[in-house]
Scaffold this active site. Sequence first.
Site, short mmCIF file in Angstrom:
data_model
loop_
_atom_site.label_atom_id
_atom_site.label_comp_id
_atom_site.label_asym_id
_atom_site.label_seq_id
_atom_site.Cartn_x
_atom_site.Cartn_y
_atom_site.Cartn_z
N SER A 3 0.81 -1.23 0.00
CA SER A 3 0.00 0.00 0.00
C SER A 3 0.83 1.28 0.00
O SER A 3 0.34 2.33 -0.39
CB SER A 3 -0.93 0.03 1.22
OG SER A 3 -0.18 -0.02 2.42
N ASP A 34 -2.73 8.72 7.52
CA ASP A 34 -3.70 7.83 8.16
C ASP A 34 -2.92 6.96 9.15
O ASP A 34 -1.73 7.18 9.37
CB ASP A 34 -4.49 7.03 7.10
CG ASP A 34 -3.65 5.99 6.36
OD1 ASP A 34 -2.49 5.75 6.76
OD2 ASP A 34 -4.15 5.41 5.38
N HIS A 56 0.16 5.29 6.91
CA HIS A 56 0.83 5.81 5.72
C HIS A 56 1.27 7.26 5.87
O HIS A 56 0.55 8.07 6.46
CB HIS A 56 -0.10 5.68 4.51
CG HIS A 56 -0.55 4.27 4.28
ND1 HIS A 56 -1.76 3.80 4.72
CD2 HIS A 56 0.08 3.23 3.69
CE1 HIS A 56 -1.87 2.52 4.41
NE2 HIS A 56 -0.77 2.15 3.78
#
Length: 362
Positions: free
Chosen positions: A34, A324, A327
């Site tokens: 991600s 977040d 990240h």
Amino acid sequence: MARALALMVCLLGLVLSTQVATSEARAFFVFGDSLVDNGNNDYLATTARADNPPYGIDYPTHRPTGRFSNGLNIPDIISENMGTEPTLPYLAPELTGQKLLVGANFASAGIGILNDTGIQFLNIIRISKQLEYFQQYQQRVTTLIGAAQTQRLVNQALVLITLGGNDFVNNYYLVPYSARSRQFSLPDYVRYLIPEYSKILARLYELGARRVLVTGTGPMGCVPAELAMRSRNGQCDPELQRASALFNPQLVQMLGQLNNQFGSNVFISANAFNMHMDFISNPGAFGFVTSKVACCGQGPYNGLGLCTALSNLCADRSKYAFWDPFHPSESASRIIVRQFMTGTTEYMHPMNLSTILQMDNY
């Protein structure tokens, strides 16, 4: 008739030379999780996706793109530094024709080195599948510019791969007494991961990659999600920090062995741990008001659950190191890429990206 034929030959030559010229711009390929996914998971039935606001709030379109960021992510900023357009997700329907020559992003949120990492996310593109897609990509480009030009494009491309973090946070430490933690002590688990990663990188080399930027894990114990779950006083979790401290040096050693085996500096290691720790240790020096609280989330440190439209949202994303619970913000990603580009050997080994781009600019 002869004139018409000559004109056709001339036009065909012009088309081919345009395609070759387009492929002269360095292609860029991205593999991993991600941290570098540009939106592949948007096309999959998975819970690991970033397709809802406020993701993308600072992206040029101000809409979610599948990037786990408020705006641009690390691959986007590398493309910006290379003077090329961002790579499209491999699953994006618009990745056709000339756009293929820019490269492709194969990354998928939730994946790891191991196939059992991220099983809770169901349908994600495991690294073996990403490498299959890379093969498929090369077949598609061959129909555009021919086999020799395709091989040249791939050999001269820059490749970024980011793996490993999920093998800890979404596998070994996901739940107490996870299957992998019962099977291995932490040092043995790291010793198991490294040869598995080596096989993945050797396969990338077989598929034509000749300049591969490999990022180690960041300080996993310091992300807001882990602070929320594991920290009582806001200090980084020592157990996850120990995992990074064991994994990263062995990764660098393994990359050195592969480079010796292949006889050149194919694999470049990026010390993501040091890059992150700089602004985690001293956020104010980098213009951040905090490196503990996520901009978007809920609970302690905004570290619990997902970032959604119902989450707490900070007013100024540029002031937060974390977007977040897991990240970095676009601002933090820019600091990281700056070290990719110009960092000393403390950050980039054996050389930084600017040096690579200059060396390869022939």
